[in-house]
Design an enzyme around this catalytic site. Structure first.
Site, short mmCIF file in Angstrom:
data_model
loop_
_atom_site.label_atom_id
_atom_site.label_comp_id
_atom_site.label_asym_id
_atom_site.label_seq_id
_atom_site.Cartn_x
_atom_site.Cartn_y
_atom_site.Cartn_z
N HIS A 21 0.83 -1.21 0.00
CA HIS A 21 0.00 0.00 0.00
C HIS A 21 0.87 1.26 0.00
CE1 HIS A 21 -3.68 2.34 0.98
NE2 HIS A 21 -2.82 3.12 1.62
N GLU A 22 1.82 1.31 0.92
CA GLU A 22 2.66 2.51 1.03
C GLU A 22 3.61 2.66 -0.15
OE1 GLU A 22 1.83 4.68 3.05
OE2 GLU A 22 0.50 3.45 4.28
N HIS A 25 1.89 4.68 -2.79
CA HIS A 25 2.03 6.13 -2.57
C HIS A 25 3.44 6.60 -2.90
CE1 HIS A 25 -1.89 6.44 -0.79
NE2 HIS A 25 -1.60 5.73 0.29
#
Length: 455
Positions: A21-22, A25
């Protein structure tokens, strides 16, 4: 050992989901020219960290293992007055609204891509699954009224091919949620030709199925159950009730106390429910009829008194391996991820209007338990679990709740519509409201976990 395995399986799954997920980003922020100051796995106090890359980004592991974050150069959080012009250009709030949308949406998108990759790999490898063959159907059920009797193989639902049992369950679940009709295509054993089959179609009515039933074994309520092998005895423990009764490995049990036994599971259930009671068995041994009387011994299992005759009865259903070429597997994986995301949103919507119980919200304890269970079953089950949790994480993060990615996307969408950023005061109030909503959801999830743990 079981507890340790559960904890490790949970931590590994959590680490994979958070990092993916990170990283979504992080990479999109880098592609958009934004300077990334820190990439943290975990929240709170930093335990260890190292700096890498041209921007000397700090890669850190923090104390609390739940979650993670990417810290970018942001005027709302740092003093940028002394920064050189080349760094000011890389500050987050100075990027176009489209770049900000891309950076925020990249986290949930990465979770969806992870699920697609896992499903595509599993579909290419080939997953062993129970076939969609039906067990004997009980009267007064929707399946019986549709004309099903047991032994049928479901081949299609509403014109879409059915590959295995989980595929059948998934399709009926989607149709039941939308209250759509179900048209089953089945292959039925041909009484005139033991090696042949008959193709038939029938309508399965869902009138008696409530939305709340979808939270449990809704197929059983419809009268649909997985076919099991016949009651053929396996290894027999010497000195046990089965040995004393003269039973032998390979015996086929056809009746108990004059009542027909449909399969091995029915025989096991009869034995378990008859501790200390004599059972008159009828069966076939090497093609010849025989009879025997066995009295199950009484044992205590999970605070319940059950019967046991100390014999193995194979219960594994008929299996099929479904594999695809890589391109077809990728298409199936995309469709599976999309369908699961849509179904998750529909279930959330029905929770809001009260059609589905809030007991379905699960917290870290239940997720950890599922992680441990699937890890013990095998790598395929564990990877499937990670894929579904990754989809759930992606969907939840896209909800329009302030402090989540979906809340930020809502802000930036309003900025696109109005042509200006939202007032800072409004953002602060929305953040507080978002934190309150999340804390409430977390409290409900933990409460549900505790109730499940104690039940």
């Amino acid at each position: 050992m079981s507890l340790l395995q559960t904890v490790l399986a949970f931590l590994v799954a959590l680490a994979v989901l958070v990092v993916v997920h990170e990283l979504g980003h992080y990479w999109v922020a880098r592609w958009c020219g934004v300077k990334v100051l820190r990439f943290s796995v975990g929240m709170g106090k930093i335990v260890c960290s190292r700096r890498f890359g041209p921007d000397q980004t700090e890669w850190a592991v923090s104390m609390l293992p739940f979650g993670g974050y990417v810290k970018m150069l942001d005027a709302r959080e740092q003093d940028i007055s002394a920064l050189p012009p080349e760094d000011l250009k890389r500050e987050f709030t100075r990027q176009s609204v489209w770049k900000r949308i891309a950076i925020v949406a990249a986290g949930p998108l990465a979770n969806f891509l992870l699920a697609i990759a896992v499903f595509a790999g599993l579909y290419t490898y080939g997953m062993p699954e129970p076939t969609a063959r039906l067990r004997e159907v009980a009267p007064a059920t929707a399946a019986y009224q549709a004309g099903l009797r047991g032994g049928e193989l479901v081949t299609a639902i509403n014109g879409e091919p059915v590959r295995n049992w989980s595929d059948m369950r998934w399709k009926i679940l989607q149709l039941a949620l939308e209250k759509n009709p179900v048209r089953l295509e089945v292959q039925r054993p041909n009484p005139a030709d033991p090696k042949g089959s008959l193709n038939e179609s029938m309508n399965l009515r869902l009138d008696g199925l409530q939305t709340s039933d979808l939270e449990g074994d809704f197929l059983a309520k419809l009268g649909l159950d997985l076919a099991r092998p016949k009651a053929v005895l396996g290894r027999i423990v010497e000195g046990g009730p089965a040995t004393r009764a003269g039973l032998r490995e390979g015996d086929l049990i056809t009746a108990v106390n004059g009542n027909a036994v449909t399969d091995g599971l029915a025989f096991v259930e009869l034995v378990r429910s008859s501790p200390g009671q004599a059972l008159n068995l009828s069966g076939l041994r090497n093609g010849q009829e025989f009879s025997a009387t066995v009295t199950p011994e009484t044992v205590n299992r999970n605070n319940q008194t059950v019967g046991r005759i100390q014999v193995e009865v194979p219960l594994a259903p008929e299996m099929v391996v479904t594999g695809d070429a890589p391109v077809a597997a990728l298409g199936r994986a995309v469709a599976k991820t999309w369908d699961t995301s849509v179904l998750t949103l529909k279930m959330l919507g029905k929770m809001l209007i009260g059609e589905v119980s809030w007991k379905n919200i699960t917290g870290p304890i239940t997720i950890a338990d599922y992680a441990g269970q699937t890890a013990r079953i095998g790598i395929i089950s564990y990877l499937t679990f990670i894929a579904f949790i990754s989809i759930s994480l992606g969907v939840m993060n896209l909800l329009p709740i302030p402090v989540l990615d979906g809340g930020l996307l809502m802000y930036y969408s309003l900025e696109l519509l109005t042509g200006r950023a939202l007032p800072e005061r409004f953002g602060e109030m929305a953040q507080r409201a978002g934190v309150g909503i999340l804390m409430t959801l977390m409290a409900v999830a933990v409460f549900n976990d505790i109730v499940r743990l104690m039940s």
